[in-house]
Write a protein that holds these residues in place. Sequence first.
Motif, PDB file in Angstrom:
ATOM      1  N   PHE A   1       7.745  19.043  -8.041  1.00 23.91           N
ATOM      2  CA  PHE A   1       6.745  19.309  -6.737  1.00 23.91           C
ATOM      3  C   PHE A   1       5.623  19.895  -6.971  1.00 23.91           C
ATOM      4  CE2 PHE A   1      11.372  19.781  -4.984  1.00 23.91           C
ATOM      5  CZ  PHE A   1      11.534  18.453  -4.650  1.00 23.91           C
ATOM      6  N   TYR A   2       5.322  20.755  -8.034  1.00 16.12           N
ATOM      7  CA  TYR A   2       4.285  21.373  -8.387  1.00 16.12           C
ATOM      8  C   TYR A   2       2.816  20.514  -8.467  1.00 16.12           C
ATOM      9  CZ  TYR A   2       2.342  26.118  -8.560  1.00 16.12           C
ATOM     10  OH  TYR A   2       1.750  27.336  -8.033  1.00 16.12           O
ATOM     11  N   PRO A   3       3.093  19.489  -9.263  1.00 15.86           N
ATOM     12  CA  PRO A   3       1.524  18.821  -9.254  1.00 15.86           C
ATOM     13  C   PRO A   3       0.964  18.367  -8.143  1.00 15.86           C
ATOM     14  CG  PRO A   3       3.355  17.824 -10.817  1.00 15.86           C
ATOM     15  CD  PRO A   3       4.176  19.122  -9.971  1.00 15.86           C
ATOM     16  N   PHE A   4       1.423  18.536  -7.053  1.00 18.06           N
ATOM     17  CA  PHE A   4       1.145  18.053  -5.596  1.00 18.06           C
ATOM     18  C   PHE A   4       0.394  18.956  -4.841  1.00 18.06           C
ATOM     19  CE2 PHE A   4       4.164  14.720  -7.138  1.00 18.06           C
ATOM     20  CZ  PHE A   4       3.326  13.682  -7.105  1.00 18.06           C
ATOM     21  N   VAL A   5       0.740  20.206  -5.103  1.00 12.56           N
ATOM     22  CA  VAL A   5       0.541  21.335  -4.165  1.00 12.56           C
ATOM     23  C   VAL A   5      -0.943  21.980  -4.058  1.00 12.56           C
ATOM     24  CG1 VAL A   5       2.705  21.982  -4.407  1.00 12.56           C
ATOM     25  CG2 VAL A   5       1.042  23.360  -5.677  1.00 12.56           C
ATOM     26  N   GLY A   6      -1.734  21.477  -4.944  1.00 15.03           N
ATOM     27  CA  GLY A   6      -3.143  21.988  -5.150  1.00 15.03           C
ATOM     28  C   GLY A   6      -3.973  21.702  -4.037  1.00 15.03           C
ATOM     29  N   ILE A   7      -3.930  20.832  -3.199  1.00 18.37           N
ATOM     30  CA  ILE A   7      -4.505  20.527  -2.076  1.00 18.37           C
ATOM     31  C   ILE A   7      -4.438  21.260  -0.869  1.00 18.37           C
ATOM     32  CG2 ILE A   7      -5.262  18.394  -0.667  1.00 18.37           C
ATOM     33  CD1 ILE A   7      -5.198  16.961  -2.998  1.00 18.37           C
ATOM     34  N   HIS A   8      -3.414  22.102  -1.019  1.00 19.51           N
ATOM     35  CA  HIS A   8      -2.876  22.852   0.354  1.00 19.51           C
ATOM     36  C   HIS A   8      -4.129  23.905   0.523  1.00 19.51           C
ATOM     37  CE1 HIS A   8      -0.180  25.877  -1.990  1.00 19.51           C
ATOM     38  NE2 HIS A   8      -1.330  26.458  -2.024  1.00 19.51           N
ATOM     39  N   HIS A   9      -5.148  24.026  -0.569  1.00 19.51           N
ATOM     40  CA  HIS A   9      -6.184  24.935  -0.085  1.00 19.51           C
ATOM     41  C   HIS A   9      -7.220  24.187   0.834  1.00 19.51           C
ATOM     42  CE1 HIS A   9      -5.154  28.501  -2.531  1.00 19.51           C
ATOM     43  NE2 HIS A   9      -4.547  27.760  -3.520  1.00 19.51           N
ATOM     44  N   TYR A  10      -7.185  23.202   1.133  1.00 19.95           N
ATOM     45  CA  TYR A  10      -8.205  22.416   1.519  1.00 19.95           C
ATOM     46  C   TYR A  10      -7.708  21.779   2.800  1.00 19.95           C
ATOM     47  CZ  TYR A  10     -10.375  23.198  -2.956  1.00 19.95           C
ATOM     48  OH  TYR A  10     -11.065  23.760  -3.968  1.00 19.95           O
ATOM     49  N   LEU A  11      -6.746  22.426   3.468  1.00 19.24           N
ATOM     50  CA  LEU A  11      -6.620  21.783   4.751  1.00 19.24           C
ATOM     51  C   LEU A  11      -7.723  21.782   5.693  1.00 19.24           C
ATOM     52  CD1 LEU A  11      -3.009  23.614   5.347  1.00 19.24           C
ATOM     53  CD2 LEU A  11      -3.562  21.139   3.904  1.00 19.24           C
ATOM     54  N   PHE A  12      -7.672  20.909   6.539  1.00 25.18           N
ATOM     55  CA  PHE A  12      -8.765  21.036   7.606  1.00 25.18           C
ATOM     56  C   PHE A  12     -10.179  20.666   7.161  1.00 25.18           C
ATOM     57  CE2 PHE A  12      -6.000  24.348   9.095  1.00 25.18           C
ATOM     58  CZ  PHE A  12      -5.352  23.869  10.219  1.00 25.18           C
ATOM     59  N   SER A  13     -10.221  19.995   5.840  1.00 26.23           N
ATOM     60  CA  SER A  13     -11.343  19.579   5.234  1.00 26.23           C
ATOM     61  C   SER A  13     -11.294  18.002   5.188  1.00 26.23           C
ATOM     62  CB  SER A  13     -11.234  19.920   3.769  1.00 26.23           C
ATOM     63  OG  SER A  13     -10.206  19.063   3.097  1.00 26.23           O
ATOM     64  N   PRO A  14     -12.711  17.277   4.752  1.00 23.14           N
ATOM     65  CA  PRO A  14     -12.586  15.955   4.683  1.00 23.14           C
ATOM     66  C   PRO A  14     -11.783  15.387   3.638  1.00 23.14           C
ATOM     67  CG  PRO A  14     -14.617  17.151   4.359  1.00 23.14           C
ATOM     68  CD  PRO A  14     -13.824  17.971   4.114  1.00 23.14           C
ATOM     69  N   ILE A  15     -10.779  15.908   2.870  1.00 22.95           N
ATOM     70  CA  ILE A  15      -9.872  15.274   2.157  1.00 22.95           C
ATOM     71  C   ILE A  15      -8.878  14.758   2.830  1.00 22.95           C
ATOM     72  CG2 ILE A  15      -7.771  15.806   0.440  1.00 22.95           C
ATOM     73  CD1 ILE A  15      -9.532  18.074  -0.584  1.00 22.95           C
ATOM     74  N   ALA A  16      -8.392  13.350   2.525  1.00 18.68           N
ATOM     75  CA  ALA A  16      -7.444  12.517   3.329  1.00 18.68           C
ATOM     76  C   ALA A  16      -6.288  13.374   3.777  1.00 18.68           C
ATOM     77  CB  ALA A  16      -6.998  11.388   2.589  1.00 18.68           C
ATOM     78  N   ASP A  17      -5.817  13.076   5.236  1.00 22.65           N
ATOM     79  CA  ASP A  17      -4.762  13.841   5.798  1.00 22.65           C
ATOM     80  C   ASP A  17      -3.304  13.555   4.876  1.00 22.65           C
ATOM     81  OD1 ASP A  17      -6.280  14.886   7.720  1.00 22.65           O
ATOM     82  OD2 ASP A  17      -5.616  13.637   9.414  1.00 22.65           O
ATOM     83  N   TRP A  18      -3.405  12.336   4.526  1.00 23.39           N
ATOM     84  CA  TRP A  18      -2.179  12.119   3.800  1.00 23.39           C
ATOM     85  C   TRP A  18      -1.798  12.907   2.751  1.00 23.39           C
ATOM     86  CZ3 TRP A  18      -2.403  10.634  -1.240  1.00 23.39           C
ATOM     87  CH2 TRP A  18      -3.753  10.121  -1.594  1.00 23.39           C
ATOM     88  N   ALA A  19      -2.997  13.173   1.827  1.00 24.04           N
ATOM     89  CA  ALA A  19      -2.998  14.069   0.727  1.00 24.04           C
ATOM     90  C   ALA A  19      -2.639  15.522   1.124  1.00 24.04           C
ATOM     91  CB  ALA A  19      -4.372  13.970   0.027  1.00 24.04           C
TER      92      ALA A  19
END
Length: 481
Positions: free
Chosen positions: A256-274
């Motif tokens: 699970f841990y390899p995927f959590v880093g993008i949770h700092h960038y919610l509401f950003s231009p990063i894709a919603d699925w990520a």
Amino acid sequence: MAETGTVLRGKFSGVDLDALVEWQAVRTWLYWGMFWLMVTPSIGVAISGLFTFPDYLGTENIELTFGRLRPVHVNGVIFGAFSALFFGECYYLVPRLCGVEVPWARLGAPLAWLWNLALAAALISLPLGENHGLEAGELPLFAEIPLFIVVATTTLQFLMAIARRLEPPLYVALWYLIGAFIWTTMNLILGSFILPYTINGINSAAFHGLYIHYIVGLWITPAGYVLIYYFLPISAGNPLFSHKLSLVGFWSLALFYPFVGIHHYLFSPIADWAETIAITTSMLLIIPVWTVLVNFFGTMMGKWHEFGRNLPAKFLIMGSIMYLIGCFQGSTEALRSIQQPTHFTDFVISHSHLTVFGTFVVWAMGGLIYVWPRVWGRELWSFRMGNWSFWLITVGISTMGLVLTAGGLQQGFQWMAGAEWLDTVVPMKPYWFVRTLSGISMDVGMSLLVVNLMLTTLLEPATEKRPALRPGAEPAGEPAE
């Protein structure tokens, strides 16, 4: 797990575990770790004072501004205080778990000097403007190259020792050690040599979110597990509560841990699925957190009556409580509804301090308190001073976590209510002042701890006189695993 003072069985029978340890490597790394414990958290206290007294460091020297000094504090705590102690304690525990010497163990001391001198040069260069602009990845290239060399070399050393181990079963601390070193060797390639030079724009933000969480979740976290899974059963004198639970924790962390880093960038231009994957895996991290905590508290069953006099176990269990609180914060603040009032506030800073310092640095200090008297073959100079250290650090980090959480929530809800940013800063000043006082308490506690350990090296125990112990032996009256 084999340790001096136990009856060694199987292929460990007749093995002198003390003779397998390269004591010079252990000492050198731990000396450096204690140096960084004295220096880099103190920089954090110094810059926290700027929130309450913005001009107290002067207004003319840009080198003394918050933006220049904060990366010194962050990198110094992660790569200095925690990592130096971790390396030293690994040189102690790996040969004892494997029953064989670490290959090229005499490289341990030179590697310690290479790592720490490179880090010192980097920390001096940061206030002078050398900065990659990536949190926990600010260090200049001239330092990142030797740091990578040290991690790659120690990875090879420890993997070879594990490959040559006397018994086929792999104790859980070695599972986490393998993961920590392999994952971090790969992550440093990303953060040191690829991300700053070849990835730009929103992709840089996304990959940086991954990199920094790999530093926290795939270096500091499994490294901390190495330490507590080794030192808690030994210091408590109990076997590990559940090996199966420990493996559930390992594989869920790895998954699970390899995927959590993008949770700092919610509401950003990063894709919603990520973002959604990051949120989901952040919540699933509750699995490794709860499994390891059940394991740690289960390991103490039947030994709680000895807890008051067991300094290493006190640090390790206190760190576990901070881990429970900090990781609950980390998982919940990944939810979109919770991140709205918490993002960009001190709530996040509370989470990072409770986990990085309150958990992992504290666990490293617990291992240090266990190992250092065995390095010198004598008992800790003063239990009373050690107990003062424990309570000053505990009260300090608990208070810091509380006031930063409360202040962050207050400010976040003010923003959501439409308050002007400046109008939300003034009510924060009492919280920030208490935060500085709590940091001073932690600094005093760590200073007393280092003084205690230095007196252990230089003087006879202050309490009951007992025969000197050979390196690695169990002090009298302290249970072996």
